[in-house]
Design an enzyme around this catalytic site. Sequence first.
Site, mmCIF file in Angstrom:
data_model
loop_
_atom_site.group_PDB
_atom_site.id
_atom_site.type_symbol
_atom_site.label_atom_id
_atom_site.label_comp_id
_atom_site.label_asym_id
_atom_site.label_seq_id
_atom_site.Cartn_x
_atom_site.Cartn_y
_atom_site.Cartn_z
ATOM 1 N N ILE A 87 87.439 -3.959 48.601
ATOM 2 C CA ILE A 87 86.617 -3.064 48.143
ATOM 3 C C ILE A 87 86.628 -1.821 49.137
ATOM 4 O O ILE A 87 86.266 -1.853 50.302
ATOM 5 C CB ILE A 87 85.027 -3.632 48.237
ATOM 6 C CG1 ILE A 87 85.124 -4.906 47.522
ATOM 7 C CG2 ILE A 87 84.151 -2.665 47.585
ATOM 8 C CD1 ILE A 87 83.600 -5.700 47.468
ATOM 9 N N CYS A 88 86.701 -0.650 48.272
ATOM 10 C CA CYS A 88 86.523 0.460 49.091
ATOM 11 C C CYS A 88 85.234 1.109 48.967
ATOM 12 O O CYS A 88 85.047 1.630 47.821
ATOM 13 C CB CYS A 88 87.535 1.403 48.743
ATOM 14 S SG CYS A 88 87.593 3.207 49.425
ATOM 15 N N LEU A 89 84.374 0.821 49.870
ATOM 16 C CA LEU A 89 82.778 1.246 49.798
ATOM 17 C C LEU A 89 82.452 1.759 51.085
ATOM 18 O O LEU A 89 82.397 1.038 52.104
ATOM 19 C CB LEU A 89 82.060 0.456 49.031
ATOM 20 C CG LEU A 89 80.621 0.685 48.767
ATOM 21 C CD1 LEU A 89 80.434 1.654 47.941
ATOM 22 C CD2 LEU A 89 79.923 -0.642 48.611
#
Length: 181
Positions: A87-89
């Site tokens: 996840i890119c967060l």
Amino acid sequence: MIDLARVQKELVECSKDAEGSGIKVSPKNDNLVLLIGTIPGPVGTPYEGGIFQIDITLPDGYPFEPPKMQFKTKVWHPNISSQSGAICLDILKDQWSPALTLKTALLSVQALLSAPQPDDPQDAVVAQQYLKDYQTFVNTARYWTESFAKASSRGIEDKVLSLLPFFIIGIILWMHVIERI
């Protein structure tokens, strides 16, 4: 060192509101370092109706370091790897604060499903599709939700395995019948 009392408190808080929010967190085993989070797909998105599982690993520095989260359920989204579930967060990286909790992190992941950021992708192929052919992106994301995140598509292996003993018993009974003939 992980603040286990805080983790237990967070798990209790999540379970109190699980029915309303649909967000759940529970230990994978008896230890509180490996957890499984569950979020419902947001209404009005291609993920609607899906239930998404997220593996959560708490680092030694939790809550001063962010939890490591990765989708266990396959999902088609520019900010989530279609291969690994990474996840890119920002709050799972450099914008984490000890004031945040597992529930707020999962709420942020759920919000990410509603508002993709294709300019900062985790999956470049999905981001390209999102930017160049949005309707195909929506159709693909909906198809993946139907295939991997709906109750009817989950647990097929478990269902087959649960029928295996009946199949074996049937073969044994059939063999006894043939012996008597």
